[in-house]
Design an enzyme around this catalytic site. Structure first.
Site, PDB file in Angstrom:
ATOM      1  N   PRO A 102     -18.761 -24.580   3.069  1.00 49.04           N
ATOM      2  CA  PRO A 102     -17.503 -24.975   3.575  1.00 49.04           C
ATOM      3  C   PRO A 102     -16.329 -24.409   2.937  1.00 49.04           C
ATOM      4  CG  PRO A 102     -18.387 -26.939   2.956  1.00 49.04           C
ATOM      5  CD  PRO A 102     -19.488 -25.771   2.872  1.00 49.04           C
ATOM      6  N   GLY A 106     -13.785 -27.194  -2.391  1.00 46.04           N
ATOM      7  CA  GLY A 106     -14.444 -27.875  -3.912  1.00 46.04           C
ATOM      8  C   GLY A 106     -16.041 -27.332  -3.879  1.00 46.04           C
ATOM      9  N   ALA A 111     -16.592 -18.094  -5.077  1.00 45.17           N
ATOM     10  CA  ALA A 111     -17.325 -17.556  -5.956  1.00 45.17           C
ATOM     11  C   ALA A 111     -18.737 -17.213  -5.475  1.00 45.17           C
ATOM     12  CB  ALA A 111     -17.339 -18.573  -7.105  1.00 45.17           C
ATOM     13  N   ALA A 112     -19.286 -17.961  -4.608  1.00 40.35           N
ATOM     14  CA  ALA A 112     -20.486 -17.596  -3.984  1.00 40.35           C
ATOM     15  C   ALA A 112     -20.508 -16.244  -3.166  1.00 40.35           C
ATOM     16  CB  ALA A 112     -21.073 -18.882  -3.227  1.00 40.35           C
ATOM     17  N   ASP A 153     -16.842 -21.928 -11.667  1.00 42.49           N
ATOM     18  CA  ASP A 153     -17.270 -21.719 -10.479  1.00 42.49           C
ATOM     19  C   ASP A 153     -18.468 -20.423 -10.404  1.00 42.49           C
ATOM     20  OD1 ASP A 153     -15.892 -23.623  -9.431  1.00 42.49           O
ATOM     21  OD2 ASP A 153     -15.172 -22.627  -7.778  1.00 42.49           O
TER      22      ASP A 153
HETATM   23  O1  PMV Z   1     -12.130 -26.562  -5.927  1.00 43.10           O
HETATM   24  P1  PMV Z   1     -13.260 -25.719  -6.601  1.00 43.10           P
HETATM   25  O2  PMV Z   1     -14.572 -26.222  -6.409  1.00 43.10           O
HETATM   26  O3  PMV Z   1     -12.957 -24.203  -6.429  1.00 43.10           O
HETATM   27  O4  PMV Z   1     -13.033 -26.059  -8.211  1.00 43.10           O
HETATM   28  C1  PMV Z   1     -12.105 -25.551  -8.990  1.00 43.10           C
HETATM   29  C2  PMV Z   1     -12.072 -26.611 -10.241  1.00 43.10           C
HETATM   30  C3  PMV Z   1     -10.838 -26.762 -10.973  1.00 43.10           C
HETATM   31  O5  PMV Z   1     -11.203 -27.050 -12.251  1.00 43.10           O
HETATM   32  C4  PMV Z   1      -9.898 -27.521 -10.468  1.00 43.10           C
HETATM   33  C5  PMV Z   1     -10.187 -25.051 -11.271  1.00 43.10           C
HETATM   34  C6  PMV Z   1     -11.114 -24.155 -12.067  1.00 43.10           C
HETATM   35  O6  PMV Z   1     -10.633 -23.072 -12.173  1.00 43.10           O
HETATM   36  O7  PMV Z   1     -11.854 -24.914 -12.766  1.00 43.10           O
END
Ligand code: PMV
Length: 319
Positions: A102, A106, A111-112, A153
């Site tokens: 999704p 989060g 990144a993937a 990530d």
């Molecule tokens: O929302 P995500 O899964 O891309 O995670 C972000 C994680 C944070 O700590 C909020 C930001 C980061 O760059 O580490």
């Protein structure tokens, strides 16, 4: 690349088990790959085509890398990879992109997608890039998604194993002492990480002492989770995840939909539960005793989860 052949790159989703946001400020985080969802990039040669085109099938978008905006994340990933590979202008490369991760929730979708693209392009060019380099290139793309990404990530997605991560340091693969079953539930609310990271930064700038203390406590609990994971003391992890959720709420990155799912998981027997990633939407995670997995998953659906993914972290899976 030979005309008839194709080159494939893939990468899993990820979940931050604990430590998000504080990780941007130098504290540790623990992240796990979620292999039930994946991004996949396929490069094909179109003998009649020109340049490099990316077709993002899920969002119905097609971009021409030559003319795409400078900051388009897909074009940036392609340009960085091609420069790294020393093939600046391949002709007739068509890249199809698909992902079951999704978006903006989060689970590391950006990144993937970058990692899958970079790997597919490397294979199309007849190279295999070291994981560390793939991760670094994906980090460059993350800067566009996040503004000030920590790098967690791209690291967990590229290495595809549970990691203990501190910004700017090589990731430490985690030894897993006992199997953990985790349930990830999506609020269905899209919430760009870039915005929540910026909101936390504003608060931190206004009251550094208070927020540094919160980040310190998050860092300490991440270290405690690491000890519990490595020692196989699964029961000790739950309360630490719960406390992490409270601290994230103090950072104002939870929201009613996340709190509802976290409460539902706890009420139906989860050992602990918290939001994951940027917050204010997106996903939460629950640590489940194996006999309660179905019950908790059902409770999460009833509480409004748009999607539920069950995943496991197993001893030996750390490679
Ligand atoms: O929302 P995500 O899964 O891309 O995670 C972000 C994680 C944070 O700590 C909020 C930001 C980061 O760059 O580490």
């Amino acid at each position: 690349m030979p005309e008839a052949s194709k080159a494939i790159g893939t990468a899993p989703g990820k979940a931050i088990l604990c430590g998000e946001h504080a990780v941007v400020y130098g504290r540790p985080a623990i992240a796990i790959p979620v292999t039930q969802v994946r991004a996949e990039a396929i490069v094909r040669q179109d003998p009649a085509g020109d340049g490099v085109h990316v077709l993002a099938e899920d969002i119905g978008a097609e971009i021409d890398v030559d003319t795409a905006p400078e900051d388009d994340p897909l074009a940036v990933a392609v340009r960085l990879a091609l420069a790294e590979l020393g093939v600046p202008r391949p002709q007739g490369w068509r890249i199809s992109l698909r992902s079951t991760i999704p978006i903006a929730s989060g689970m590391g979708s950006g990144a993937a997608v970058s990692v899958a693209l970079i790997r597919a392009l490397a294979r199309a060019a007849g190279h295999e890039l070291p994981t560390e380099r793939v991760s670094q290139l994906a980090f460059e793309v993350e800067r566009i998604h996040h503004g000030t990404p920590s790098g967690v990530d791209n690291t967990v997605v590229a290495y595809e194993q549970p990691v203990y991560f501190v910004r700017g340091q090589p990731p430490i693969p985690l030894q897993i002492g006992a199997r953990m079953t985790l349930i990830i539930a999506d609020t269905g609310i899209r919430s760009p990480t870039r915005e929540t990271v910026a909101a936390v930064r504003e608060r931190w700038q206004a009251d550094r002492r208070r927020y540094e203390r919160i980040f310190d406590e998050i860092g300490e609990l991440v270290d405690a989770v690491r000890v519990a994971i490595e020692g196989g003391h699964i029961d000790a992890i739950g309360p630490l995840l719960n406390r992490n959720h409270e601290l994230l709420s103090l950072l104002d990155v939870s929201c009613p939909a996340l709190d509802r799912l976290v409460d539902a998981a706890r009420a139906h027997g989860a050992l602990g539960a918290k939001l994951i990633g940027g917050g204010r939407g997106g996903n939460m995670i629950a640590l489940a005793p194996s006999e309660r997995v179905e019950r908790i998953a059902e409770a999460l659906r009833t509480a409004g989860a748009a999607r539920v993914v069950i995943t496991e972290v197993r001893p030996g899976a750390e490679g």
